[in-house]
Design an enzyme around this catalytic site. Structure first.
Site, PDB file in Angstrom:
ATOM      1  N   HIS A 148      30.372 -22.316  -2.201  1.00 54.36           N
ATOM      2  CA  HIS A 148      29.557 -21.209  -2.728  1.00 54.36           C
ATOM      3  C   HIS A 148      30.049 -19.856  -2.213  1.00 54.36           C
ATOM      4  O   HIS A 148      29.257 -18.921  -2.073  1.00 54.36           O
ATOM      5  CB  HIS A 148      28.081 -21.382  -2.379  1.00 54.36           C
ATOM      6  N   SER A 269      48.454   2.798  -5.938  1.00 54.97           N
ATOM      7  CA  SER A 269      47.545   3.504  -6.834  1.00 54.97           C
ATOM      8  C   SER A 269      48.087   4.910  -7.028  1.00 54.97           C
ATOM      9  O   SER A 269      48.684   5.484  -6.126  1.00 54.97           O
ATOM     10  CB  SER A 269      46.155   3.552  -6.187  1.00 54.97           C
TER      11      SER A 269
END
Ligand code: ARG
Length: 451
Positions: A148, A269
């Site tokens: 999970h 970036s």
């Protein structure tokens, strides 16, 4: 021929812009066919030799990039035949004796996909090799295992990596299985009903290295199951790749900090100078959509298609080419990227600092002292809540604090550690170092035996 049709119709019908990729298979199939015709006395030896040498010239022209492809001739079959006429004259017309484009395209695709299956299996093997190498180099590294996406139990990083080895092993098996149904020779089916000449289909199968011949001429010209199976196997494979892609993306984030991707596999970036974006992994994650899409497209083309050949089948090509290429480039770049990955032990150790990962081991401790596991689970549930509320790790709790939850706790509770937890999980296929080393050996044997 499309000479007389208007350009709009011609462009819509033509497949030459993409099916020219089948030229090698088309010529290989034609040469085998023409030799068979002459062996059977359907055409003469001289005619066959002439056609074969013309086909070889066409092959060279295409290879050298000087072949005059034209939409006037619709597809690869007609382009080659038209050029053959120019090169050797009307004898070229004998090539298409006892053949239809319907069985010809079925043959070309089978030859093409057969080769790609073995290429894909090799790509998968290379990727598996990278995974095993990485697992071997980092055998001592413990990471939190997740369920999970919550920290669950300690595992070896190598164990985690080898889970992917298993997935790619099943992928190879799927492709190998698909090969069985691809490696069947359809030529001799004609347009739909077979042909009226004394052909030798087994000779054709042998000379083109097929395992067997198709049983039913209608099925042979309209079957694209092998294309669908390649798509389906690819869809499962890229789905596996997307899972590891996702994990590399997560693991390379500052939040996890488990790995660093080599700069050559990241992008900066344009505005934030500090960024090293995992674009390769992200693109792979996304390309899954294209491959799933191609599978759905061919299934949709085939759905409710009446027998036998319909022009719908021409739509099988762009999707399969795209899937083959996408899977090939994705598998290869992952193989290369894994080779340069940096494992960040400091980051991993930070995640391991809180030792609640050992809760199962502590429950097992009580169980081994006689407490039923369900009861032990509930004791450790309470103990964990207490430890968390005190901002203490398990190994920081005093024996007195332990005994507040069960009298069964003793001094040996402090022997439980990440290492002991790993060592304890020695069931076959578990994460103990012993099991994982055996798994690595097994993986190498598999890779060696397959070569
Ligand atoms: N270009 C066609 C295809 O890819 C070849 C078969 C054409 N057959 C026909 N009857 N028009 O399917």
């Amino acid at each position: 021929m499309l000479k007389d049709k208007n350009k709009q119709v011609r462009d819509y019908l033509a497949s030459i812009s993409f099916d020219q990729r089948l030229y090698k298979e088309d010529i290989e199939g034609s040469i085998a066919h023409v030799r068979m015709l002459s062996k059977q006395g359907i055409i003469s030896k001289e005619e066959s030799d002439k056609i074969v040498s013309g086909l070889n010239s066409v092959f060279e022209e295409i290879k050298q990039g000087i072949f005059p492809f034209s939409t006037e001739f619709e597809d690869i079959h007609m382009n080659i035949e038209a050029r053959l006429f120019e090169l050797i004259g009307s004898i070229a017309g004998k090539l298409h004796t006892a053949r239809s484009r319907n069985d010809q395209i079925a043959l070309d695709l089978r030859l093409f996909i057969r080769q790609r299956i073995s290429d894909t299996i090799n790509d998968l093997k290379d990727l598996q090799k990278s995974l095993v190498e990485l697992a071997e180099e980092n055998i001592s590294i413990i990471i939190p295992g997740y369920t999970h996406l919550q920290r669950a139990q300690p595992i070896l990083l190598s164990h985690h990596l080898l889970a992917y080895f298993e997935m790619f092993q099943r992928d190879k098996e799927r492709f190998e299985d698909c090969l069985k149904r691809t490696n069947i020779m359809p030529l001799g089916s004609g347009a739909i009903a077979g042909v009226s000449y004394p052909i030798d289909r087994n000779y054709l199968a042998k000379s083109l290295d097929f395992n067997s011949i198709s049983n039913n001429s209608l099925d042979a010209v309209s079957d694209r199951d092998f294309v669908i199976e390649y798509h389906a196997a690819s869809a499962i494979s890229i789905m596996h790749l997307s899972r590891i892609a996702e994990e590399l993306i997560l693991w390379s984030s500052a939040e996890f900090g488990f790995i660093q991707l080599n700069e050559s596999f990241t992008s900066g970036s344009s505005i934030m100078p500090q960024k090293k974006n995992p674009d390769i992994a992200e693109l792979t994650r996304s390309k899954t959509g294209r491959i799933f899409g191609n599978l759905v497209a061919i299934l949709t083309s085939m759905k409710a298609l009446p027998l036998a050949y319909n022009r719908d089948l021409q739509e099988d090509k762009e999707g399969i080419f795209d899937t083959i290429d996408t899977l090939h480039y994705s598998l290869n770049i992952f193989t290369a990227m894994l080779k340069t990955i940096h494992i960040n032990e400091t980051g991993i150790n930070n995640a391991l600092k809180q030792d609640y990962l050992l809760a199962t081991d502590i429950a097992d401790y009580l169980t081994k002292k006689g407490m039923p596991f369900r009861e032990a689970h509930s004791v450790i549930y309470k103990l964990s809540n207490y430890a968390i509320s005190q901002a203490k790790n398990f190994n920081e709790l005093s024996l007195e604090e332990y005994n507040n939850y069960s009298a069964l706790f003793d001094g040996d509770i402090y022997d439980i550690s990440l290492k002991s937890s790993i060592a304890a999980r020695n069931s076959t296929g578990g994460t103990s170092t012993k099991q994982v080393k055996a798994a690595i050996n097994r993986c190498w044997i598999i890779l060696k035996d397959e070569i």
